[in-house]
Design an enzyme around this catalytic site. Sequence first.
Site, PDB file in Angstrom:
ATOM      1  N   GLU A  62     -44.007   3.278 -37.559  1.00  0.00           N
ATOM      2  CA  GLU A  62     -43.436   2.343 -38.525  1.00  0.00           C
ATOM      3  C   GLU A  62     -43.750   0.923 -38.090  1.00  0.00           C
ATOM      4  O   GLU A  62     -43.564   0.562 -36.927  1.00  0.00           O
ATOM      5  CB  GLU A  62     -41.910   2.504 -38.626  1.00  0.00           C
TER       6      GLU A  62
ATOM      7  N   GLU B 139     -36.208   8.349 -33.967  1.00  0.00           N
ATOM      8  CA  GLU B 139     -35.596   7.397 -33.034  1.00  0.00           C
ATOM      9  C   GLU B 139     -34.300   7.955 -32.421  1.00  0.00           C
ATOM     10  O   GLU B 139     -33.264   7.298 -32.399  1.00  0.00           O
ATOM     11  CB  GLU B 139     -35.315   6.067 -33.739  1.00  0.00           C
TER      12      GLU B 139
END
Length: 486
Positions: A267, A122
Amino acid sequence: MGYLVLLVCVLVVLSMSIGSFVVVDGIGANWGTQASHQLPPDKVVRMLRENGIQKVKLFDADYGALRALRNTGIEIMVGIPNEMLATLASSPKAAEKWVSKNVTAHLGGNGANIRYVAVGNEPFLETYNGSFLQTTFPALRNIQIALTKAGHSSQVKVTCPSNADVYESLTSNPSGGNFRAAIQNYMLQIVKFLNDNGAPFTVNIYPFISLYTDSNFPIEYAFFDGNSSPIIDNGASYNNMFDANYDTLVWALKKNGFPDMPIIVGEVGWPTDGDRNANSMLAQRFNQGFMSHIAGGKGTPMRNGPIDVYMFSLIDEDEKSIQPGNFERHWGIFTYDGLPKYALNLGTTNSGVLVPARNVQYLERKWCVMKPSASLDDPQVAQSVSYACGLADCTSLGYGTSCGSLDERGNVSYAFNSYYQKNNQLDTACKFPGLSMTTKTDPSVGSCRFGLMIQPYYAGAGRTFGCIQKRWSFLSAAIVILLTIL
């Protein structure tokens, strides 16, 4: 004939009872290691195999984990932390060394089944304020070049896990999806590169975070029960956030010329503590609902077919940063010691239940609590609790948490015990001046579990618990002396 009919009926009932057993296509799990006391890698790998988890995503390239995963067939995504991006971006040689050490060394006939390298995690998250904008793509490119040079590019693909905040919809509908304007050029550079190299786009999707950050978020929209008011978009109906978010990405890719690009959900999950909406009941509702939702491989309104997904996460991690929220340490479907938190059918085993870790070794059955004779008015109490929580984990305390119903003395005991267990039950770790004592009576009450720590695992031979315990004993004694003086 009657017996045959009965057998058929039994088989039908069994197939219904285990739900998605034969239809879930290769569920994966995130295996994080930010824990003070990790389960030994061989126990974790056994737990993965016994639960039918066929893919695992790591956040680094831990040697012990990769060694334990050898010859298992489990697909692996190894990770490169954001802190390494600058070095890998500026040095092709560093990228080659990383690939040699963390990929090449583990491949082979009986080696680890490494399929992806996740470059960063990220990195374009809005809260990073652009810290990794300039280094992510060059690092991605150099790792790809290194993989190609080493002859791995056909087996091992690069990817760059992104938070769902890299795209947005100005219309609030999936069809309005596009990459966030401030980073669009960076994202398209990465997407094109991934596409050119036959690599997937990896995204992390968290309905819980939307609920946590927005008090007006409709809670039913986070789940898969069909109880929310649907969003109608170009004839497509969305009654859960996951599908809508996923298809917002599909639209963003489509608008920019990549309509068929493979997508991995890196995720997705729900925490069990640390917030009023983080508990086992809601986590079970979300995760079981999600498993049932993806069973059969029907996909989303915009993208038919099986969804490639990694659950977040496998095991709780008590040393994760709590900057996003106290819930960060409680994403696991298993506790720190490998116990299932709730009933969950992953659709991967005959039993339809989670299988715990086997032969886990615990420290002695004793806890550190507040002395009955100690007074809450003692000025040392607040200071000692603050110290203990600062160095251990008190994220299960507070409103709406698993230990939220404890009284003041219970809160103090919980803090003391957390520090005591994290420090391997050293005598000096339960010597808060005039306040603490050890007990062999489990102080757990209701949903509040006072932890009993597992035996510490130290990677590498020659590092024994005894010698490390002596070192900790010295340090803890010094700390307690300083506490007394202060």
